[in-house]
Structures are given as structure tokens and as C-alpha cells.
Design an enzyme around this catalytic site. Structure first.
Site, short mmCIF file in Angstrom:
data_model
loop_
_atom_site.label_atom_id
_atom_site.label_comp_id
_atom_site.label_asym_id
_atom_site.label_seq_id
_atom_site.Cartn_x
_atom_site.Cartn_y
_atom_site.Cartn_z
N LYS A 1 0.85 -1.20 0.00
CA LYS A 1 0.00 0.00 0.00
C LYS A 1 0.89 1.25 0.00
CE LYS A 1 -0.53 -0.33 5.00
NZ LYS A 1 -1.25 0.30 6.08
N ARG B 1 -10.29 0.20 14.63
CA ARG B 1 -10.28 0.94 13.36
C ARG B 1 -11.47 0.48 12.51
NH1 ARG B 1 -4.53 1.13 10.29
NH2 ARG B 1 -4.94 -1.08 10.00
N HIS C 1 -5.99 -7.17 12.96
CA HIS C 1 -4.74 -6.40 12.93
C HIS C 1 -4.33 -6.06 14.35
CE1 HIS C 1 -1.61 -4.15 11.02
NE2 HIS C 1 -2.04 -2.98 11.46
N ARG D 1 1.07 -10.82 7.11
CA ARG D 1 1.07 -9.62 6.27
C ARG D 1 2.34 -8.84 6.57
NH1 ARG D 1 -3.93 -9.50 8.70
NH2 ARG D 1 -3.36 -7.56 9.75
N TYR E 1 15.79 31.86 4.20
CA TYR E 1 14.64 32.64 4.68
C TYR E 1 14.77 32.94 6.17
CZ TYR E 1 12.04 31.70 0.38
OH TYR E 1 11.62 31.65 -0.92
N CYS F 1 14.17 25.32 2.11
CA CYS F 1 13.23 26.00 1.20
C CYS F 1 12.33 24.97 0.52
CB CYS F 1 13.98 26.79 0.13
SG CYS F 1 15.31 27.82 0.73
N MET F 2 11.42 25.46 -0.34
CA MET F 2 10.50 24.55 -1.02
C MET F 2 11.25 23.57 -1.92
SD MET F 2 7.24 25.45 -3.44
CE MET F 2 6.18 26.14 -2.22
N ASP F 3 12.26 24.06 -2.61
CA ASP F 3 12.94 23.22 -3.61
C ASP F 3 14.44 23.11 -3.40
OD1 ASP F 3 10.42 23.72 -5.27
OD2 ASP F 3 11.31 25.71 -5.14
#
Ligand SMILES: Cc1ncc(COP(=O)(O)O)c(C=O)c1O
Length: 382
Positions: free
Chosen positions: A38, A135, A165, A221, A267, A313-315
Site C-alpha cells: 500500500k 479501526r 490487525h 502480512r 529565509y 526552502c521549497m525546492d
């Protein structure tokens, strides 16, 4: 070349193969292994992990969503797949068309699915029993009996499996685990009383499978340990075999400069050089999943640890270097000597979250027998 940036993740398929192979050897020979793929194979790539796990002896695949099961089917994977989460009743025909097993536990769901399902082909179902995870799942014998009755009344519904589970299998105190075990055994006994016998009964996650604690029934699992990570810090010291981490993250220096004492970086100008300092820039940031909270943590360059400075930073992010490295020098963010557990500690989270957070903006490179066998860049499809 499928990507045009110098930040990438490497997925070592040999490690995944070994981690599956080892659990197969560790468990009784008749115990089946469902590889949990998953969340895009915990961020590693669901299809590639699934194919490798199946080669290594897993026979089932587990996903959380119907969409994730379809990704596998559309890539030609034929192995049985179970959707572990809740699926919309109106989508039951998709499960049938693609031979995908569904998790069920609500009688209203079964009635609605039966009403909506126009097909003639069988639909394979696993009943989820809630033994303490809180759950999803039936919580009482009465609920179980209701669900079983509807399945028995509908010839197109095939009761294929039953499962639960565990909430605490990875923890040192086994008390609650044993409570859940007992409760699941009561459910399994009750199936017998109802005169039905699901083919596949499964409860153990990686932690329970590694500890071989409790009844493994006929399938485990296997998730986090397949990726080479310990289910919890507490279990690290008692693993029955060495787990091999399969996810690494790299980037390359795109800029290197010397700044004077008192100059600032990033920043908020939060980093101020105490002396003349070499600063490097990496093209990776929080939009790739390398969160701002990792500011101050280390990366590895030429075998040495250097810190991320200022705000991520973002990138991009900046490093304080010990010397000027050439542009294009490879930097390790996750890999040998910077394990995922270290990043998880830094983020005060669990190792599961780390490869999941490195998002699709980071291309994935697959290695087999030490060689690159595939590159994937989801944001730039072929
Ligand atoms: C229902 C279910 N089974 C198995 C697993 C695999 O657990 P692990 O990754 O701890 O092996 C998960 C993961 O969260 C799950 O939700």
C-alpha cells in the site's frame, strides 16, 4: 533520461528480495506471505516491490485502496490482491472485474453491494475482525454472524478470508497483543461454529511475524520489514535476521560559495556565519518531502557529515561545508551511515513515515544485482 534534476531515490530490489526470502525461511514452510505494498509500496514503488516480493516467495499482495490494487493489475500483476481498507459498495464490480479481494465487516455494506452488483462473477471477501485496533472490523459474534449470513445467502459472494490487525505487536509488553490474539481465536472458533471455514486466516504484521509470537494461522502480512526497517526501535535488538534497508536518497551540489563572517543564509536569515564559511546548495526541499523540520540535521558528503543550515526552502536547501566540493558532488540524505531511523528520530516520528513522505517529485531508480534496471519519474510520464 526520464528526469532532469539531480535529486533521486534509489530502491535496492535485492534488499527487498532478501528481506522476503529471510522471512520465508524464518516461518513454517506452509505459512503464506502477503507483501504489503500500500501507499505506493511505502514510497518505494508498488509495482516494483510487488514483482520482487513475488519472485522472492510472497504469494499475496495487500493494499489499502481499490485504486492501489488497480495499479498492480494494470501493470499485469496476476497474484491475489486484498484491499485492506473499506471500499465503496458501488465499486464492487471493479473488484470482480479485476479479481481483487475486498475487506468487509458491515452488514449494511453487504446488502447495498448485493443490491448494486449486476455482475455474475464471484466477488472474494475477507471479513475483518476488530480485536482491539479500534479501526474497522466486526466487534462481536453477533456482528460476525450477520455478516457471514449475508455472504452465505449470496452465491456470488465467496468468503475467502478472515483477519485482524494487532495494535501493539511491536511493543515489549505482550499483554495487549495476547488479549487481541485470544479475541481473534474466539472469532476463528466462532467461524467453525457457524459452519464456515475461510481459506486464508491472517493476523500477523511484520512485528508478529518476526517474533513468531502467537498463532500465525496460514498467512502473515509483511510490510515494514520487507523494506528493511524494524517495526519499532524496541525490536531492533531482537530481530531474528538482519534487515537490509532498501531506500536511499541522494542529491548533488548545484552551487558552492564562500561567505564572509556575519553573512546570512536562507529565509528569515536565521543562519549567520561565525567565520568565513563554504556553503553548498542542494536542489531538494520540503516540496519533495524533505521537511523544514530537518533543518539542522546532517547529510553525508564524501563520507563526512555536514549540517543543513538555515531554513529548508521549497525546492532547495543549504549546507555548511568543511571545504569547497566540486559542483555535481553527490550528497547522501538517506543511505549507508544515514539510516531512515535517524531521520525518523529527528522528526519525532516512526520510520514508516520517512519513505512515504518522499513524494513523487523525487524520481525513483531501481537497482537489481547492483545495476540500474529502471528509472521512474511519475511527474513526467513517458
Ligand atoms: C491491515 C494491515 N496489515 C498489515 C500491515 C503491515 O504492517 P507492518 O508494516 O507493520 O508489517 C498494515 C500496515 O499498516 C496494515 O494496515
Amino acid at each position: 533520461m526520464l528526469y532532469y534534476r539531480d535529486s533521486w531515490a534509489e530502491i535496492n530490489l535485492d534488499a527487498i528480495y532478501q528481506n522476503v526470502n529471510h522471512i520465508k525461511q524464518h516461518l513454517p514452510s506452509q505459512t503464506l506471505v502477503m507483501a504489503i505494498v500500500k501507499a505506493n509500496g511505502y514510497g518505494h514503488g508498488a509495482v516494483e516491490v510487488a514483482e520482487t516480493a513475488l519472485e522472492a516467495g510472497a504469494t499475496w499482495l495487500g493494499v489499502a485502496l481499490l485504486d492501489e490494487a488497480l495499479v498492480l493489475r494494470k501493470q499485469g500483476i496476476k497474484a491475489p490482491i486484498l484491499v485492506l481498507g473499506w471500499t465503496r459498495p458501488e465499486d464492487i464490480h471493479i473488484a470482480s472485474d479485476y479479481s481483487i479481494s475486498l475487506t468487509v465487516f458491515q452488514n449494511e455494506w453487504l446488502l447495498e453491494a448485493r443490491r448494486l452488483y449486476q455482475g455474475e462473477n464471484p466477488v472474494f471477501l475477507h471479513i475483518k475482525c476488530d480485536t482491539g485496533m479500534g479501526r474497522i472490523g466486526v466487534r462481536t459474534k453477533e456482528e460476525l454472524a450477520d455478516v457471514v449470513k449475508i455472504i452465505q445467502e449470496e452465491p456470488r459472494f465467496i468468503l475467502e478470508g478472515a483477519f485482524t490487525h494487532f495494535a501493539t505487536a511491536d511493543e515489549p509488553d505482550p499483554a495487549f497483543f495476547h488479549e487481541q490474539e485470544r479475541s481473534f481465536k474466539d472469532f476463528v472458533d466462532y467461524f467453525n461454529e457457524l459452519g464456515v471455514q475461510p481459506n486464508v486466516i491472517h493476523a500477523a504484521n511484520s512485528a508478529a511475524a518476526l517474533k513468531k509470537e502467537g498463532n500465525l494461522y496460514n498467512m502473515v502480512r509483511y510490510g515494514i520489514a520487507m523494506y528493511g526497517l524494524s517495526p519499532s526501535p524496541a525490536m531492533k535488538e531482537q530481530l531474528p535476521f538482519k534487515l537490509e534497508e532498501s531506500f536511499s536518497l541522494y542529491s548533488k551540489l548545484v552551487h558552492v560559495k564562500r561567505i564572509a563572517e556575519g553573512e546570512t543564509v536562507g529565509y528569515g536569515a536565521t543562519y549567520k556565519a561565525k567565520k568565513e564559511t563554504w556553503i553548498g546548495t542542494l536542489p531538494i526541499g520540503y516540496a519533495d518531502g524533505w521537511l523544514r523540520r530537518l533543518s539542522g540535521s546532517d547529510v553525508l558528503i564524501d563520507g563526512k557529515r555536514v549540517p543543513i543550515i538555515g531554513r529548508i526552502c521549497m525546492d532547495q536547501l543549504m549546507l555548511e561545508l568543511d571545504r569547497p566540493y566540486p559542483i555535481g558532488t553527490t550528497v547522501t540524505l538517506i543511505g549507508k551511515d544515514i539510516p531512515i531511523d535517524e531521520i525518523a528520530d529527528r522528526l519525532e516520528t516512526i520510520n514508516y513515515e520517512v519513505p512515504c513522505m518522499i513524494n513523487e517529485r523525487i524520481p525513483r531508480i531501481y537497482l537489481k544485482n547492483g545495476k540500474k534496471v529502471k528509472e521512474k519519474n511519475p511527474i513526467l510520464p513517458e
